[in-house]
Design a protein around this motif. Structure first.
Motif, short mmCIF file in Angstrom:
data_model
loop_
_atom_site.label_atom_id
_atom_site.label_comp_id
_atom_site.label_asym_id
_atom_site.label_seq_id
_atom_site.Cartn_x
_atom_site.Cartn_y
_atom_site.Cartn_z
N PHE A 6 0.83 -1.22 0.00
CA PHE A 6 0.00 0.00 0.00
C PHE A 6 0.86 1.26 0.00
O PHE A 6 0.38 2.34 -0.33
CB PHE A 6 -0.96 0.00 1.20
CG PHE A 6 -0.34 0.54 2.46
CD1 PHE A 6 0.38 -0.28 3.31
CD2 PHE A 6 -0.45 1.88 2.79
CE1 PHE A 6 0.98 0.22 4.45
CE2 PHE A 6 0.13 2.39 3.94
CZ PHE A 6 0.85 1.56 4.76
N ASP B 290 10.15 -2.33 3.12
CA ASP B 290 9.10 -1.87 2.22
C ASP B 290 9.11 -0.38 1.87
O ASP B 290 8.82 -0.01 0.74
CB ASP B 290 7.72 -2.19 2.82
CG ASP B 290 7.26 -3.59 2.43
OD1 ASP B 290 7.96 -4.24 1.64
OD2 ASP B 290 6.20 -4.01 2.92
N PRO C 179 -4.56 -3.40 9.01
CA PRO C 179 -3.31 -3.97 9.55
C PRO C 179 -2.31 -2.85 9.79
O PRO C 179 -1.99 -2.10 8.86
CB PRO C 179 -2.82 -4.90 8.42
CG PRO C 179 -4.04 -5.19 7.60
CD PRO C 179 -4.88 -3.94 7.68
N SER C 180 -1.82 -2.69 11.02
CA SER C 180 -1.11 -1.47 11.39
C SER C 180 0.23 -1.70 12.07
O SER C 180 0.41 -2.65 12.84
CB SER C 180 -1.99 -0.63 12.33
OG SER C 180 -3.13 -0.18 11.62
N ASN D 155 3.03 1.59 12.19
CA ASN D 155 3.16 2.97 12.66
C ASN D 155 1.83 3.73 12.61
O ASN D 155 1.77 4.92 12.93
CB ASN D 155 4.22 3.72 11.85
CG ASN D 155 5.62 3.47 12.41
OD1 ASN D 155 5.81 3.50 13.63
ND2 ASN D 155 6.57 3.18 11.56
N GLY E 87 0.09 4.86 10.14
CA GLY E 87 -0.05 5.89 9.13
C GLY E 87 -1.25 5.60 8.22
O GLY E 87 -2.05 6.49 7.90
N ALA F 229 6.47 -5.99 8.46
CA ALA F 229 6.32 -4.55 8.20
C ALA F 229 5.49 -3.87 9.29
O ALA F 229 5.35 -2.65 9.30
CB ALA F 229 5.69 -4.32 6.83
N MET F 230 4.94 -4.67 10.19
CA MET F 230 4.15 -4.13 11.30
C MET F 230 4.86 -4.34 12.64
O MET F 230 4.23 -4.23 13.69
CB MET F 230 2.77 -4.80 11.34
CG MET F 230 1.89 -4.39 10.18
SD MET F 230 0.59 -5.56 9.75
CE MET F 230 -0.14 -5.94 11.31
N HIS G 174 0.40 -9.86 6.43
CA HIS G 174 -0.12 -8.61 7.02
C HIS G 174 -1.64 -8.54 6.89
O HIS G 174 -2.35 -8.21 7.82
CB HIS G 174 0.54 -7.40 6.36
CG HIS G 174 2.03 -7.45 6.42
ND1 HIS G 174 2.78 -8.17 5.52
CD2 HIS G 174 2.90 -6.91 7.31
CE1 HIS G 174 4.06 -8.07 5.85
NE2 HIS G 174 4.16 -7.31 6.92
C1 LIG Z 1 4.10 -0.46 6.24
C2 LIG Z 1 3.19 -1.63 6.21
C3 LIG Z 1 2.17 -1.81 7.17
C4 LIG Z 1 1.98 -0.87 8.32
O1 LIG Z 1 1.50 0.38 7.92
P1 LIG Z 1 1.50 1.62 8.95
O2 LIG Z 1 1.03 2.77 8.17
O3 LIG Z 1 2.93 1.75 9.43
O4 LIG Z 1 0.59 1.26 10.06
C5 LIG Z 1 1.31 -2.88 7.03
N1 LIG Z 1 1.47 -3.78 6.03
C6 LIG Z 1 2.44 -3.65 5.11
C7 LIG Z 1 2.58 -4.69 4.05
C8 LIG Z 1 3.34 -2.58 5.15
O5 LIG Z 1 4.31 -2.47 4.24
#
Ligand SMILES: *Cc1c(COP(=O)(O)O)cnc(C)c1O
Length: 428
Positions: free
Chosen positions: A110, A150, A257-258, A260, A262, A300-301, A348
């Motif tokens: 994303f 990522d 799914p979180s 940070n 953002g 990534a979380m 994730h």
């Molecule tokens: C960065 C990321 C997240 C977490 O997103 P935040 O905005 O930091 O909460 C979740 N899933 C994937 C695959 C990511 O790359």
């Protein structure tokens, strides 16, 4: 629109300055002074890009025509090939469960939404250069980003090929996945991959030193592109607004799914603007709220203290619900999605799907819920294939990246090494 610092000790600034600074001088995060309510004639909205323009023009002081062009280019069908004009498909698994797939961009997470939009807005300002001295007009913008995976690939891809910017991605040698490394180190051109002989903290430390180095700033126009930048946050509201009105129904709940937070902050902003969004729930792994993060399946979380906490507080959503999902629940969710819906979820997204089941049980809600899918399952084949017992189909562009030769500059985990690499590229 003016932007203030969540620490309240720096003056309010324009969008352009908030974007270029990243972090406020007082260490706070920039927030828009107001969240406008958006009156949308739902019947006239047929494209993602229309919703995006409607929101962007409220927050960003760029002439509407130029802003539309930025949006068309950031979310163009070549970059987001699934469903022309529809970069964020809403996939129906059953009457009550939808998946908002945000992984159809060039790096399959994303983060492409925020990074591609931010890159083009920065490029716009640099090409206008009303804010820099005459001497600065000769310079290109140099973006420095430290990454544990990522973010670096999304930012590098987002700026790749833009004419007024160079990107320097610092990543810890041998500590990111081979695919992530290829996504960063095979682009070439205006993207320089700096392979740091150290860990992620070393990367972050030397990147911060560069951004604070006055002598270097004399020679280069520096900016960062990390996830706290307001320029990445605003576009993350676009797809929530779009998905909520696309269904033309009453308000709908989102599970995000979180790490940070953002992505989730983007949802809160969309809700405050008046789009029909119900509950917004953070799906988190076992690291959330801990002292120190450890590696999990949803790497990534792996964040203990989310950096967007201060923004969530400003939005008056301190009590945003979080649902913690264990490693075993994550694996089970990958199996269930496949068995029940023939759907292949990345780890994730699986945290989100596990949280959805828990949320439904806890609240006995029986209406539709949207789970946000943040990455393509082909980015995490080992974990996914173990659960579903089948190969994950790999998109052609990912196969191509894997076959390319990596080109990185290996540097010691010291600021000196970074500085000389930067100056060399700048020809200074
Ligand atoms: C960065 C990321 C997240 C977490 O997103 P935040 O905005 O930091 O909460 C979740 N899933 C994937 C695959 C990511 O790359």
């Amino acid at each position: 629109m003016q932007y203030y610092s969540t620490n309240q000790e720096s003056p309010a600034v324009s969008f352009q300055e908030a974007l270029m600074r990243g972090l406020a001088p007082d260490g706070g995060l920039y927030m828009p002074a107001t969240i406008p309510s958006i009156k949308y004639p739902a019947s006239s909205i047929t494209r993602f890009h229309d919703v995006a323009s409607m929101i962007a023009k409220e927050f960003i002081d760029i002439p509407e025509k130029a802003l539309k062009k930025i949006i068309d280019d950031a979310f163009n069908p070549d970059a987001f090939p699934v469903g022309t004009g529809f970069p964020a498909p809403l996939v129906k698994l059953d009457d009550n469960l939808y998946i908002l797939e945000l992984f159809h961009g060039p790096t399959f997470s994303f983060k492409d939404f925020g990074a591609r939009f931010m890159a083009r807005v920065m490029e716009y300002y640099v090409s206008k250069k009303p804010f820099v001295s005459a001497q600065d007009k000769q310079k290109k913008l140099s973006i420095i980003v430290a990454t544990s995976g990522d973010t670096g690939s999304a930012v590098a891809e987002a700026f790749h090929g833009l004419h007024n910017s160079n990107v320097f991605v610092l990543y810890p040698s041998k500590r990111i996945s081979p695919l992530q490394e290829k996504q960063i180190a095979t682009l070439g051109g205006n993207v320089t991959a700096l392979e740091v002989e150290g860990d992620f903290d070393d990367c972050q430390r030397v990147a911060k030193q560069a951004l604070a180095d006055e002598e270097l700033r004399e020679k280069m126009m520096l900016s960062s592109a990390n996830s706290i930048n307001i320029g990445r946050l605003i576009p993350q509201s676009f797809y929530y607004a779009w998905a909520s009105i696309y269904r033309r129904a009453t308000s709908i709940d989102f599970i995000v799914p979180s790490g940070n937070f953002g992505n989730l902050t983007g949802a809160l902003i969309a809700k405050r603007m008046g789009f029909p969004i119900g509950e917004i729930v953070a799906a988190v792994n076992k690291n959330y709220g801990q002292e120190k993060a450890v590696q999990t399946l949803s790497s990534a979380m792996d964040v203990a203290q989310p950096s967007n906490q201060a923004r969530i507080k400003e939005l008056g959503a301190e009590g945003v619900q979080s649902i913690r999902v264990s490693e075993e629940e994550t694996r089970a969710a990958i199996r269930t999605a496949y068995k029940k819906y023939n759907y292949i979820a990345d780890p994730h997204t699986a945290v989100g799907m596990a949280a959805e089941a828990i949320y439904r049980r806890r609240t006995s809600i029986d209406g539709p819920i949207v789970v946000v899918a943040t990455a393509h399952p082909a980015k995490f084949p080992a974990i996914v294939e173990k659960e579903i017992g089948k190969k994950v189909p790999v998109p052609v562009s990912l196969q191509k990246v894997m076959q390319k030769e990596k080109k990185s500059i290996i540097i010691a985990p010291e600021y000196r090494a970074l500085k000389s690499a930067l100056l060399q590229k700048a020809g200074a």
